[in-house]
Write an enzyme that holds these catalytic residues in place. Structure first.
Site, PDB file in Angstrom:
ATOM      1  N   GLY A 140     -28.010 -18.642 -29.877  1.00  0.00           N
ATOM      2  CA  GLY A 140     -29.585 -18.061 -29.439  1.00  0.00           C
ATOM      3  C   GLY A 140     -30.629 -18.712 -30.208  1.00  0.00           C
ATOM      4  O   GLY A 140     -30.668 -20.181 -29.685  1.00  0.00           O
ATOM      5  N   GLY A 160     -27.149 -18.788 -21.368  1.00  0.00           N
ATOM      6  CA  GLY A 160     -25.982 -19.386 -21.685  1.00  0.00           C
ATOM      7  C   GLY A 160     -25.489 -20.504 -20.698  1.00  0.00           C
ATOM      8  O   GLY A 160     -24.968 -21.390 -20.724  1.00  0.00           O
ATOM      9  N   ASP A 161     -25.568 -19.728 -19.377  1.00  0.00           N
ATOM     10  CA  ASP A 161     -24.979 -20.545 -18.174  1.00  0.00           C
ATOM     11  C   ASP A 161     -26.291 -21.961 -18.045  1.00  0.00           C
ATOM     12  O   ASP A 161     -25.568 -22.964 -17.742  1.00  0.00           O
ATOM     13  CB  ASP A 161     -25.184 -19.834 -17.210  1.00  0.00           C
ATOM     14  N   GLY A 214     -20.590 -18.857 -12.597  1.00  0.00           N
ATOM     15  CA  GLY A 214     -20.140 -20.297 -11.949  1.00  0.00           C
ATOM     16  C   GLY A 214     -21.598 -20.474 -11.290  1.00  0.00           C
ATOM     17  O   GLY A 214     -21.779 -21.943 -11.305  1.00  0.00           O
ATOM     18  N   ASP A 231     -27.050 -10.067  -8.677  1.00  0.00           N
ATOM     19  CA  ASP A 231     -27.429  -9.606  -9.911  1.00  0.00           C
ATOM     20  C   ASP A 231     -28.397  -8.491  -9.368  1.00  0.00           C
ATOM     21  O   ASP A 231     -29.289  -8.696  -8.830  1.00  0.00           O
ATOM     22  CB  ASP A 231     -28.027 -10.436 -11.042  1.00  0.00           C
TER      23      ASP A 231
HETATM   24  O1  RIB Z   1     -24.332 -15.160 -17.565  1.00  0.00           O
HETATM   25  C1  RIB Z   1     -24.969 -14.296 -16.626  1.00  0.00           C
HETATM   26  C2  RIB Z   1     -24.403 -13.993 -15.550  1.00  0.00           C
HETATM   27  O2  RIB Z   1     -23.132 -13.052 -15.787  1.00  0.00           O
HETATM   28  C3  RIB Z   1     -24.962 -13.089 -14.487  1.00  0.00           C
HETATM   29  O3  RIB Z   1     -25.912 -13.794 -13.611  1.00  0.00           O
HETATM   30  C4  RIB Z   1     -23.992 -12.053 -13.905  1.00  0.00           C
HETATM   31  O4  RIB Z   1     -23.801 -12.423 -12.539  1.00  0.00           O
HETATM   32  C5  RIB Z   1     -22.561 -12.174 -14.587  1.00  0.00           C
HETATM   33  O5  RIB Z   1     -21.937 -12.949 -14.115  1.00  0.00           O
END
Ligand code: RIB
Length: 311
Positions: free
Chosen positions: A227, A257-258, A39, A11
């Site tokens: 959120g 979210g991840d 991922g 990123d």
């Molecule tokens: O969900 C965030 C991610 O979305 C970031 O880290 C970026 O790489 C995109 O895949």
């Protein structure tokens, strides 16, 4: 074991006063690089929150033979992720261009690169057969992701599928095929409404009604993340569960979210019911927003337990 099949990115992040509109240029003082990719983020979130517990985490992904790729691979290893199913391919490592505004909101463009070379065959049966939970997103080829989901379901493995970014699928039948291979769908409010729209469900602007319609039609659990309002789950029988988010002042919401998805998968793999697994996931997602970068704020297991005990 939790297996993640998905994207790995570097990123490149610039903080801005406000996110540029089309055709506009805005200035940022500097750019920083952070480990990312939905991922990889979910793998790191799952691994940190599982470390010291009974669950192992493995990831299948694709990177380029370049400095970004090698750094991403080492980062996953350093976080305790089994990287034996990550392939080095002849394309550049995925790269995400992110602007974050002063309220912590972001806008993201992903250059997929190596991620699009990931294939179902990259996830060997020897790894999949050890899994109790498979985690998927939408940043690698959809056909291969669906094939992996189908293999997992055939083997009785729970499929947690984060439809993010929302798939560019216009036909109801194609969307239905993806949802039929899903046990737990995780989406945000906009994704829930888009999916319901493709399915021809009339939910208006009501994201919970959209989630209920999807859950009812496909016999799956639909979790909608909202959120600061936390997350809502709708079970196939219509039962609803809500988990609160902790009040925070976000520095950077990228990867929240991840974090939710990875920690949720960890909880489910450890045998938690959906409600307690969501509580943990919401707490971890809140913590992740307190530090710049997708992965930097994701809590280790001890820190998460401590935070949960405080509330
Ligand atoms: O969900 C965030 C991610 O979305 C970031 O880290 C970026 O790489 C995109 O895949």
């Amino acid at each position: 074991m939790i297996v993640i099949f998905g994207s790995i990115n570097m990123d490149l992040v610039a903080r801005v006063q406000r996110i540029a509109r089309p055709g506009e240029t805005v200035l940022s003082r500097r750019a920083d690089s952070f480990f990312g990719g939905k991922g990889a983020n979910q793998a790191v979130a799952a691994a940190r929150s599982s470390r010291g517990g009974p669950i192992q985490v493995a990831m299948a992904g694709a990177i380029g033979n370049d400095p970004f790729g090698m750094a991403c691979l080492k980062n996953l290893e350093d976080n305790g992720v089994d990287v034996s199913a990550i392939r080095v391919v002849d394309e550049p490592t995925g790269c995400a261009f992110i602007t974050v505004d002063k309220s912590g909101e972001n806008a993201i463009t992903v250059a997929s690169g190596a991620n699009m070379a990931l294939r179902s065959a990259d996830l060997p049966d020897r790894l999949l057969s050890n899994a109790s939970v498979l985690v998927l997103q939408m940043e690698v080829p959809i056909a291969d992701t669906l094939e992996v989901a189908t293999r997992a379901r055939r083997a009785g493995i729970k499929v947690v599928w984060n439809f993010a970014p929302v798939p560019l699928v216009k036909e109801r039948s194609a969307m239905a095929e993806l949802l039929t291979a899903t046990d737990v769908l995780v989406v945000n409010e906009h994704e829930a409404l888009s999916i319901a729209g493709v399915l021809g469900e009339s939910a208006g602007a009501d994201f919970l009604e959209a989630g209920s319609a999807v859950s009812r039609s496909f016999g799956l659990t639909c979790i909608v993340t909202a959120g600061a309002r936390g997350a809502y789950a709708v079970a196939p029988d219509g039962a609803r569960t809500h988990a609160m988010a902790r009040p925070i002042t976000p520095v950077d919401t990228t990867g929240a979210g991840d974090t939710f998805v990875g920690v949720l998968a960890g909880g489910l793999a450890e045998g938690l019911e959906i409600g307690p697994a969501m509580e943990r996931a919401c707490a971890a997602a809140s913590l992740s927003c307190l530090t710049a970068g997708a992965q930097a704020g994701m809590p280790q297991r001890d820190a998460l337990e401590h935070y949960l005990a405080q509330a």
